[in-house]
Design a protein around this motif. Structure first.
Motif, PDB file in Angstrom:
ATOM      1  N   ALA A 147       4.277  20.732   1.814  1.00  0.00           N
ATOM      2  CA  ALA A 147       3.652  21.943   2.342  1.00  0.00           C
ATOM      3  C   ALA A 147       4.366  22.441   3.588  1.00  0.00           C
ATOM      4  N   ALA A 148       4.715  23.728   3.595  1.00  0.00           N
ATOM      5  CA  ALA A 148       5.241  24.348   4.815  1.00  0.00           C
ATOM      6  C   ALA A 148       4.081  24.756   5.704  1.00  0.00           C
ATOM      7  N   TYR A 149       3.026  25.307   5.053  1.00  0.00           N
ATOM      8  CA  TYR A 149       1.807  25.671   5.776  1.00  0.00           C
ATOM      9  C   TYR A 149       0.652  24.896   5.140  1.00  0.00           C
ATOM     10  N   ALA A 150      -0.499  25.536   5.025  1.00  0.00           N
ATOM     11  CA  ALA A 150      -1.667  24.788   4.565  1.00  0.00           C
ATOM     12  C   ALA A 150      -1.861  24.833   3.059  1.00  0.00           C
ATOM     13  N   PHE A 151      -0.989  25.501   2.320  1.00  0.00           N
ATOM     14  CA  PHE A 151      -1.149  25.577   0.870  1.00  0.00           C
ATOM     15  C   PHE A 151       0.150  25.142   0.211  1.00  0.00           C
ATOM     16  N   ALA A 152       0.056  24.162  -0.684  1.00  0.00           N
ATOM     17  CA  ALA A 152       1.281  23.589  -1.265  1.00  0.00           C
ATOM     18  C   ALA A 152       1.304  23.652  -2.782  1.00  0.00           C
ATOM     19  N   LEU A 153       0.211  24.107  -3.425  1.00  0.00           N
ATOM     20  CA  LEU A 153       0.170  24.159  -4.880  1.00  0.00           C
ATOM     21  C   LEU A 153       1.212  25.148  -5.383  1.00  0.00           C
ATOM     22  N   ALA A 186       0.857  -1.189   0.000  1.00  0.00           N
ATOM     23  CA  ALA A 186       0.000   0.000   0.000  1.00  0.00           C
ATOM     24  C   ALA A 186       0.894   1.241   0.000  1.00  0.00           C
ATOM     25  N   LEU A 187       0.411   2.306  -0.612  1.00  0.00           N
ATOM     26  CA  LEU A 187       1.132   3.583  -0.618  1.00  0.00           C
ATOM     27  C   LEU A 187       0.372   4.565   0.249  1.00  0.00           C
ATOM     28  N   LEU A 188       1.072   5.189   1.196  1.00  0.00           N
ATOM     29  CA  LEU A 188       0.476   6.160   2.112  1.00  0.00           C
ATOM     30  C   LEU A 188       0.836   7.583   1.678  1.00  0.00           C
ATOM     31  N   VAL A 189      -0.189   8.440   1.515  1.00  0.00           N
ATOM     32  CA  VAL A 189       0.023   9.863   1.257  1.00  0.00           C
ATOM     33  C   VAL A 189      -0.744  10.657   2.303  1.00  0.00           C
ATOM     34  N   SER A 190      -0.305  11.888   2.546  1.00  0.00           N
ATOM     35  CA  SER A 190      -1.030  12.756   3.476  1.00  0.00           C
ATOM     36  C   SER A 190      -0.626  14.202   3.225  1.00  0.00           C
ATOM     37  N   ASP A 191      -1.510  15.110   3.594  1.00  0.00           N
ATOM     38  CA  ASP A 191      -1.205  16.554   3.564  1.00  0.00           C
ATOM     39  C   ASP A 191      -0.698  17.004   2.194  1.00  0.00           C
ATOM     40  N   ARG A 192      -1.453  16.638   1.148  1.00  0.00           N
ATOM     41  CA  ARG A 192      -1.104  17.072  -0.203  1.00  0.00           C
ATOM     42  C   ARG A 192      -1.403  18.562  -0.383  1.00  0.00           C
ATOM     43  N   HIS A 193      -2.410  19.070   0.300  1.00  0.00           N
ATOM     44  CA  HIS A 193      -2.767  20.494   0.273  1.00  0.00           C
ATOM     45  C   HIS A 193      -2.804  21.061  -1.140  1.00  0.00           C
ATOM     46  N   ASP A 194      -3.562  20.398  -2.006  1.00  0.00           N
ATOM     47  CA  ASP A 194      -3.822  20.846  -3.377  1.00  0.00           C
ATOM     48  C   ASP A 194      -2.657  20.644  -4.338  1.00  0.00           C
TER      49      ASP A 194
END
Length: 511
Positions: free
Chosen positions: A461-467, A269-277
């Motif tokens: 992401a450093a904060y809540a926006f990573a795009l 399985a691959l785990l991802v988290s906190d992609r934030h867009d």
């Protein structure tokens, strides 16, 4: 005998032909005039079908229209009328659009789904109209009866010449009516010349273009020449994004030999988290999954930054890049509001909701984060606190019989699995939220190993926006190997700020 059969079959054949003609006509007319309001990227938009063989984006009065060939049958095309957005200024809007355009697969899939739904809806409406017409004709035919039909046939032929004259008069009247409706507009000279289209590469010859951009055409006019600086900025942002994330994806193959390969009978399985867009990381994560032979994607939440409706592009992208994997997910505190969870379910993700579920032989338990956090705003409580959620999930986990022990708990905030870990009621407990890796830490509780692990931010992401067209901090995904549904090993793969890819050591887990 043959003539008798033909005579009996003729009415049925006529009804079928009537149904087919009416269904096709009504369905095509409805489809050609249909439209659907959807969210595409950072915008609300109206999508309507055309038959010019192009997908045309109408960006309003300031920016030029763009189009590219669709290569669809019957010259099927689309007109996409881009409308309002919640972006604060033009620069922010262009950056969003350019970065989303660099990974458009999710939005393209969404538009195809919308067009398919419109086609199906109009086909059903056409079929229903055709059936109604056939039923009415059949009913009238049956009500008249054979004798009355013969009388009408004789009457019609006895006054054949008169009927012909009337038919000619009706036909001429119809032609005059049609000409009066459509003729004047055709006869007037147009005040505005037809739109001329130029290749984007001709507009900006100093820039290099990838294969996708080389097929884009721009409508000539003031908005094109006046907005050339804006267009150049958007293209440069697009190019930087595709170059950076494209190199990351390509480098996964180079380091693929360091990625642990599952043995027969094991599942990855691959785990991802906190992609934030940050959908730019999705091709990288998908390449890691493919090299490792993963069958399941585990999403620990915060796929968006504020949970707004326009941010469902992040879920669309995830669904498209991992369409061949089973997806198990929870929503994070920045996903609150319902839009993100609704998009997950619409894309057939298994969204954990406090009930044990089994996917690919792995027994999962989890729930979405109860806290609500907007972009740059303080936390606000939901229906419960994370401490209350932690206690409630632990009660569910500890109620499971030994032969149905929870293999993997997935939450967003590690505080939500604290009680389950302390009571030893799950084997592996996963989370995100902190934007940094914590663990894996293994403890033995009542003779059973319990491992906790917090994944770093996949979106960088450093904060809540990573795009963006680069990472703000290293982007991390984690491979989890299972045997007979139980976790037996972890391995991280990290996209560094330099564009390099680092593969962590494979860490066996105690069984």
């Amino acid at each position: 005998m043959t003539r008798s059969r033909l005579r009996k079959a003729a009415p049925w054949a006529g009804l079928v032909l009537l149904w087919l003609v009416v269904s096709t006509t009504i369905g095509l007319l409805g489809f050609a005039n249909d439209s659907e309001r959807v969210t595409i990227g950072a915008h609300a938009a109206t999508v309507s079908p055309t038959f010019d063989g192009h997908a045309t984006l109408d960006l309003g009065a300031v920016l030029p229209r763009l189009r590219l060939k669709t290569d669809l049958p019957a010259d099927l095309g689309l007109n996409i009328d881009i409308q309002e957005t919640d972006a604060d200024n033009l620069t922010e809007l262009l950056n969003r659009d350019a970065l989303i355009a660099s990974q458009p697969d999710g939005e393209i899939a969404r538009i195809r789904e919308v067009v398919r739904e419109m086609a199906v809806d109009n086909a059903v409406a056409g079929a229903g109209s055709g059936l109604l017409a056939a039923v009415v004709v059949a009913t009238v035919w049956a009500m008249l009866g054979p004798r009355r039909r013969r009388e009408l046939f004789v009457l019609l032929h006895s006054s054949e010449r008169r009927v012909q004259h009337r038919a000619v008069v009706v036909l001429v009247a119809m032609l005059i009516t049609i000409a009066s409706i459509f003729g004047p507009g055709r006869m007037r000279a147009p005040e505005v010349a037809p739109t001329e289209w130029r290749p984007l590469s001709a507009l900006l010859p100093e820039l290099s273009f990838d294969e996708r951009l080389r097929s884009v055409e721009v409508a000539s006019g003031f908005s094109t020449t006046g907005g050339i600086g804006v267009i150049r900025t958007a293209v440069e942002t697009y190019e930087r994004s595709t170059d950076f994330y494209g190199q990351l994806r390509d480098r996964v193959v180079r380091v693929g030999g360091r990625i642990h390969q599952a043995n027969p009978g094991e599942t990855v399985a691959l785990l991802v988290s906190d992609r934030h867009d940050n959908i730019g990381m999705d091709p990288f994560a998908a390449e890691v999954a493919e090299v490792a032979g993963a069958k399941v994607l585990i999403d620990a939440g915060d796929d968006s930054s504020s949970g707004q409706a326009w941010e469902v592009f992040s879920i669309n992208s995830l669904a498209q890049h991992f369409k061949d994997l089973k997806v198990v997910s929870v929503a994070g505190n920045h996903d609150a509001g319902g839009h993100i969870e609704d998009a997950m379910r619409k894309n057939k993700f298994t969204v954990l909701d406090s009930k044990p579920v089994e996917v690919e032989g792995i027994r999962f338990l989890g729930d979405s984060d109860p806290t609500r956090t907007g972009l740059g705003s303080a936390d606000s409580p939901g229906d419960e606190t994370t401490a209350e959620q932690s206690t409630r999930l632990a009660d569910v986990a500890c109620e499971q019989p030994e032969d149905k022990r929870i293999s993997t708990m997935v939450v967003h905030d590690p505080a939500s699995f604290a009680d389950t870990a302390a009571r030893g009621c799950a084997t592996l407990l996963l989370s995100g939220h902190l934007h940094r890796q914590v663990g894996p830490d293994t403890k033995v509780v009542d003779g059973k190993p319990v491992t906790t692990f917090t994944n770093g931010t996949t979106g960088g992401a450093a904060y809540a926006f990573a795009l963006g067209y680069t990472l703000r901090r290293p982007g991390e995904v984690t491979l989890i190997t299972y045997s007979q549904g139980q976790p037996i090993g972890l391995q991280t793969v990290t996209a560094e700020l330099t564009g390099e890819v680092t593969v962590g050591a494979y860490r066996p887990l105690s069984s």
